[in-house]
Design a protein around this motif. Structure first.
Motif, PDB file in Angstrom:
ATOM      1  N   LYS A  31       0.847  -1.199   0.000  1.00 50.42           N
ATOM      2  CA  LYS A  31       0.000   0.000   0.000  1.00 50.42           C
ATOM      3  C   LYS A  31       0.880   1.247   0.000  1.00 50.42           C
ATOM      4  CE  LYS A  31      -4.236  -1.856   1.969  1.00 50.42           C
ATOM      5  NZ  LYS A  31      -4.976  -2.136   3.229  1.00 50.42           N
ATOM      6  N   LYS A  32       1.949   1.193   0.790  1.00 48.37           N
ATOM      7  CA  LYS A  32       2.895   2.321   0.812  1.00 48.37           C
ATOM      8  C   LYS A  32       3.530   2.503  -0.561  1.00 48.37           C
ATOM      9  CE  LYS A  32       4.798   2.707   5.501  1.00 48.37           C
ATOM     10  NZ  LYS A  32       6.036   2.561   6.318  1.00 48.37           N
ATOM     11  N   MET A  33       3.877   1.379  -1.193  1.00 48.25           N
ATOM     12  CA  MET A  33       4.494   1.455  -2.521  1.00 48.25           C
ATOM     13  C   MET A  33       3.536   2.132  -3.494  1.00 48.25           C
ATOM     14  SD  MET A  33       7.472  -0.394  -2.998  1.00 48.25           S
ATOM     15  CE  MET A  33       8.378  -1.654  -2.126  1.00 48.25           C
ATOM     16  N   LEU A  34       2.275   1.705  -3.433  1.00 44.48           N
ATOM     17  CA  LEU A  34       1.259   2.286  -4.319  1.00 44.48           C
ATOM     18  C   LEU A  34       1.167   3.787  -4.107  1.00 44.48           C
ATOM     19  CD1 LEU A  34      -1.996   0.088  -4.397  1.00 44.48           C
ATOM     20  CD2 LEU A  34      -0.633   0.900  -6.330  1.00 44.48           C
ATOM     21  N   ALA A  35       1.101   4.172  -2.826  1.00 47.72           N
ATOM     22  CA  ALA A  35       0.939   5.588  -2.494  1.00 47.72           C
ATOM     23  C   ALA A  35       2.151   6.401  -2.935  1.00 47.72           C
ATOM     24  CB  ALA A  35       0.707   5.739  -0.990  1.00 47.72           C
ATOM     25  N   SER A  36       3.315   5.758  -2.982  1.00 49.16           N
ATOM     26  CA  SER A  36       4.542   6.494  -3.311  1.00 49.16           C
ATOM     27  C   SER A  36       4.731   6.668  -4.803  1.00 49.16           C
ATOM     28  CB  SER A  36       5.758   5.757  -2.774  1.00 49.16           C
ATOM     29  OG  SER A  36       6.124   4.729  -3.673  1.00 49.16           O
ATOM     30  N   ASN A  37       3.911   6.041  -5.593  1.00 43.12           N
ATOM     31  CA  ASN A  37       4.042   6.116  -7.051  1.00 43.12           C
ATOM     32  C   ASN A  37       4.216   7.561  -7.505  1.00 43.12           C
ATOM     33  OD1 ASN A  37       4.250   4.260  -9.086  1.00 43.12           O
ATOM     34  ND2 ASN A  37       2.211   3.402  -8.698  1.00 43.12           N
ATOM     35  N   GLY A  38       5.267   7.799  -8.239  1.00 39.02           N
ATOM     36  CA  GLY A  38       5.459   9.166  -8.714  1.00 39.02           C
ATOM     37  C   GLY A  38       6.418   9.962  -7.863  1.00 39.02           C
ATOM     38  N   ASN A  39       6.682   9.478  -6.636  1.00 33.84           N
ATOM     39  CA  ASN A  39       7.667  10.161  -5.784  1.00 33.84           C
ATOM     40  C   ASN A  39       9.047   9.586  -6.008  1.00 33.84           C
ATOM     41  OD1 ASN A  39       5.766  11.728  -4.615  1.00 33.84           O
ATOM     42  ND2 ASN A  39       5.539  10.471  -2.768  1.00 33.84           N
ATOM     43  N   GLY A  40       9.980  10.419  -6.233  1.00 35.94           N
ATOM     44  CA  GLY A  40      11.358   9.963  -6.345  1.00 35.94           C
ATOM     45  C   GLY A  40      11.556   9.066  -7.544  1.00 35.94           C
ATOM     46  N   SER A  41      12.613   8.286  -7.484  1.00 39.66           N
ATOM     47  CA  SER A  41      12.947   7.424  -8.601  1.00 39.66           C
ATOM     48  C   SER A  41      12.262   6.073  -8.434  1.00 39.66           C
ATOM     49  CB  SER A  41      14.470   7.239  -8.647  1.00 39.66           C
ATOM     50  OG  SER A  41      14.778   6.150  -9.465  1.00 39.66           O
ATOM     51  N   PRO A  42      11.450   5.697  -9.390  1.00 37.97           N
ATOM     52  CA  PRO A  42      10.605   4.518  -9.194  1.00 37.97           C
ATOM     53  C   PRO A  42      11.256   3.210  -9.639  1.00 37.97           C
ATOM     54  CG  PRO A  42       9.975   5.620 -11.200  1.00 37.97           C
ATOM     55  CD  PRO A  42      11.199   6.336 -10.670  1.00 37.97           C
ATOM     56  N   SER A  43      12.549   3.011  -9.361  1.00 39.92           N
ATOM     57  CA  SER A  43      13.205   1.823  -9.919  1.00 39.92           C
ATOM     58  C   SER A  43      12.593   0.511  -9.434  1.00 39.92           C
ATOM     59  CB  SER A  43      14.694   1.851  -9.611  1.00 39.92           C
ATOM     60  OG  SER A  43      14.962   2.696  -8.549  1.00 39.92           O
ATOM     61  N   PHE A  44      12.272   0.426  -8.139  1.00 42.38           N
ATOM     62  CA  PHE A  44      11.700  -0.810  -7.623  1.00 42.38           C
ATOM     63  C   PHE A  44      10.292  -1.001  -8.187  1.00 42.38           C
ATOM     64  CE2 PHE A  44       9.831  -3.672  -4.448  1.00 42.38           C
ATOM     65  CZ  PHE A  44      10.858  -4.600  -4.301  1.00 42.38           C
ATOM     66  N   LEU A  45       9.562   0.122  -8.267  1.00 41.00           N
ATOM     67  CA  LEU A  45       8.190   0.028  -8.756  1.00 41.00           C
ATOM     68  C   LEU A  45       8.127  -0.335 -10.237  1.00 41.00           C
ATOM     69  CD1 LEU A  45       6.721   2.988  -6.783  1.00 41.00           C
ATOM     70  CD2 LEU A  45       6.074   0.583  -6.550  1.00 41.00           C
ATOM     71  N   SER A  46       9.143   0.049 -10.996  1.00 42.35           N
ATOM     72  CA  SER A  46       9.090  -0.268 -12.418  1.00 42.35           C
ATOM     73  C   SER A  46       9.231  -1.773 -12.653  1.00 42.35           C
ATOM     74  CB  SER A  46      10.172   0.496 -13.190  1.00 42.35           C
ATOM     75  OG  SER A  46      11.450   0.070 -12.774  1.00 42.35           O
ATOM     76  N   THR A  47       9.943  -2.456 -11.761  1.00 43.83           N
ATOM     77  CA  THR A  47      10.053  -3.906 -11.904  1.00 43.83           C
ATOM     78  C   THR A  47       9.060  -4.623 -10.996  1.00 43.83           C
ATOM     79  OG1 THR A  47      11.860  -3.845 -10.296  1.00 43.83           O
ATOM     80  CG2 THR A  47      12.477  -3.990 -12.624  1.00 43.83           C
ATOM     81  N   HIS A  48       8.387  -3.870 -10.138  1.00 44.82           N
ATOM     82  CA  HIS A  48       7.441  -4.472  -9.195  1.00 44.82           C
ATOM     83  C   HIS A  48       6.122  -3.725  -9.211  1.00 44.82           C
ATOM     84  CE1 HIS A  48      11.225  -6.100  -7.727  1.00 44.82           C
ATOM     85  NE2 HIS A  48      10.502  -7.070  -7.218  1.00 44.82           N
ATOM     86  N   PRO A  49       5.336  -3.926 -10.250  1.00 44.25           N
ATOM     87  CA  PRO A  49       4.047  -3.232 -10.296  1.00 44.25           C
ATOM     88  C   PRO A  49       3.224  -3.561  -9.057  1.00 44.25           C
ATOM     89  CG  PRO A  49       4.353  -4.730 -12.181  1.00 44.25           C
ATOM     90  CD  PRO A  49       5.561  -4.848 -11.337  1.00 44.25           C
ATOM     91  N   SER A  50       2.771  -2.505  -8.421  1.00 42.20           N
ATOM     92  CA  SER A  50       2.094  -2.685  -7.136  1.00 42.20           C
ATOM     93  C   SER A  50       0.587  -2.621  -7.295  1.00 42.20           C
ATOM     94  CB  SER A  50       2.570  -1.602  -6.171  1.00 42.20           C
ATOM     95  OG  SER A  50       1.891  -1.707  -4.958  1.00 42.20           O
ATOM     96  N   GLY A  51       0.046  -3.556  -8.022  1.00 46.18           N
ATOM     97  CA  GLY A  51      -1.386  -3.547  -8.287  1.00 46.18           C
ATOM     98  C   GLY A  51      -2.192  -4.103  -7.137  1.00 46.18           C
ATOM     99  N   SER A  52      -3.510  -3.979  -7.271  1.00 45.08           N
ATOM    100  CA  SER A  52      -4.374  -4.500  -6.215  1.00 45.08           C
ATOM    101  C   SER A  52      -4.354  -6.033  -6.207  1.00 45.08           C
ATOM    102  CB  SER A  52      -5.790  -3.985  -6.388  1.00 45.08           C
ATOM    103  OG  SER A  52      -6.217  -4.268  -7.704  1.00 45.08           O
ATOM    104  N   ASN A  53      -4.019  -6.658  -7.362  1.00 47.32           N
ATOM    105  CA  ASN A  53      -3.898  -8.125  -7.405  1.00 47.32           C
ATOM    106  C   ASN A  53      -2.887  -8.628  -6.408  1.00 47.32           C
ATOM    107  OD1 ASN A  53      -5.643  -8.239  -9.452  1.00 47.32           O
ATOM    108  ND2 ASN A  53      -4.131  -8.680 -11.064  1.00 47.32           N
ATOM    109  N   ARG A  54      -1.772  -7.938  -6.409  1.00 48.80           N
ATOM    110  CA  ARG A  54      -0.662  -8.301  -5.531  1.00 48.80           C
ATOM    111  C   ARG A  54      -1.119  -8.259  -4.067  1.00 48.80           C
ATOM    112  NH1 ARG A  54       4.845  -6.658  -7.439  1.00 48.80           N
ATOM    113  NH2 ARG A  54       5.852  -8.392  -6.429  1.00 48.80           N
ATOM    114  N   ILE A  55      -1.801  -7.198  -3.727  1.00 50.43           N
ATOM    115  CA  ILE A  55      -2.263  -7.028  -2.347  1.00 50.43           C
ATOM    116  C   ILE A  55      -3.314  -8.089  -2.007  1.00 50.43           C
ATOM    117  CG2 ILE A  55      -3.577  -5.455  -0.870  1.00 50.43           C
ATOM    118  CD1 ILE A  55      -1.954  -3.147  -2.182  1.00 50.43           C
ATOM    119  N   GLN A  56      -4.196  -8.356  -2.952  1.00 51.42           N
ATOM    120  CA  GLN A  56      -5.230  -9.380  -2.702  1.00 51.42           C
ATOM    121  C   GLN A  56      -4.616 -10.754  -2.493  1.00 51.42           C
ATOM    122  OE1 GLN A  56      -7.879  -9.141  -6.039  1.00 51.42           O
ATOM    123  NE2 GLN A  56      -8.860  -7.262  -5.270  1.00 51.42           N
TER     124      GLN A  56
END
Ligand SMILES: [Zn+2]
Length: 277
Positions: A232-257
């Motif tokens: 959830k934190k990852m999702l909320a951080s989208n767009g902040n700073g450099s998204p290197s982890f997020l680019s290889t780790h899409p933080s969708g709701s599927n993942r959380i479910q």
């Protein structure tokens, strides 16, 4: 499975950044609680020893480069000590996922970089970036979920699988035979190494890493629900700073479910670990 603090202590090497592999004593067979099936047989196209040797080489290069830029945290850095403390609680529960762990030398380092990033190369070579710890203000439980996830990629040998697939599909089987030891190993090893940091895993690999990481962290006494909070934190951080982890780790709701659905499977492991202290 109970691993006493004393025996975990014995596996700790005071030399900076080095953790000894969990020994055979800690590798008593334990029934996995999450269901991820068996590891892909595609990975066998790339020899594990070669993969691990390349990773080791690449890891040394990353550390040397960081050091030359004054970006490698010294061994007394509080955040690095914290990472080591967390790793020490997870490592005893890694061997059940891959017998090669007996030969691994886990290593954890902290790189001073704003990037939201963390990874674990084949053979247990881990790096965290200060950016992910600071910008997401991660709790120990959340750090353990990321570390468990990255360890799981290495344990399930996703890099081997990925490289084997990319070699076979893009260059053909002749390269696979090269990889199997028929020539120019040095060049191939160097090439593999440079690819390790740019690998993007499949969605299935990501799910596997989430679940295996969740179980390892729960066994280490880390609060399973932190996995959900983390993403959830990852999702909320989208767009902040450099998204290197997020680019290889899409933080969708599927993942959380998926994580949420697996929490009940590991809750008792967490409670047992807490009781064992
Ligand atoms: Zn991942």
């Amino acid at each position: 499975m109970a691993v006493s603090a004393a025996s975990a202590q014995n596996r700790w090497h005071p030399r900076r950044g080095f953790l000894l592999a969990a020994g055979a004593a800690a590798a008593a067979p334990v029934l996995a609680q999450v269901d991820v099936g068996s590891a892909s047989s595609m990975r066998n196209l790339v020899p594990a020893e070669q993969m691990e040797a390349s990773a080791k080489q690449q890891y040394s290069q990353v550390l040397a480069e960081a050091k030359s830029k004054n970006a490698l945290a010294p061994s007394d850095h509080p955040q690095l000590k914290r990472l080591h403390g967390i790793a020490r609680r997870l490592i005893p529960f890694t061997a059940q996922w891959n017998p090669r762990v007996a030969e691994w030398r886990w290593e954890v380092n902290l790189l001073n970089s704003k990037q939201l990033n963390a990874w674990c190369m084949p053979g247990g070579k881990i790096a965290f970036y200060t950016g992910i710890l600071e910008q997401l203000q991660l709790t120990d439980d959340e750090v353990a979920m990321i570390m468990g996830h990255e360890m799981a990629h290495a344990l399930r040998e996703h890099a081997r699988e990925r490289l084997a697939k990319s070699k076979v599909t893009s260059i053909g089987l002749s390269v696979a035979s090269t990889l199997l030891g028929l020539g120019q190993i040095g060049d191939v090893a160097a090439n593999l190494g440079t690819q390790l940091l740019t690998l993007k895993y499949s969605r299935d690999d990501e799910t596997e890493a989430d679940l295996v990481g969740l179980e390892i962290a729960a066994r280490g006494g880390f609060w399973p629900e932190a996995s959900v909070n983390l993403w959830k934190k990852m999702l909320a951080s989208n767009g902040n700073g450099s998204p290197s982890f997020l680019s290889t780790h899409p933080s969708g709701s599927n993942r959380i479910q998926e994580l949420q659905a697996n929490l009940p499977k590991v809750q008792h492991l967490y409670e047992q670990a807490k009781q064992a202290g």
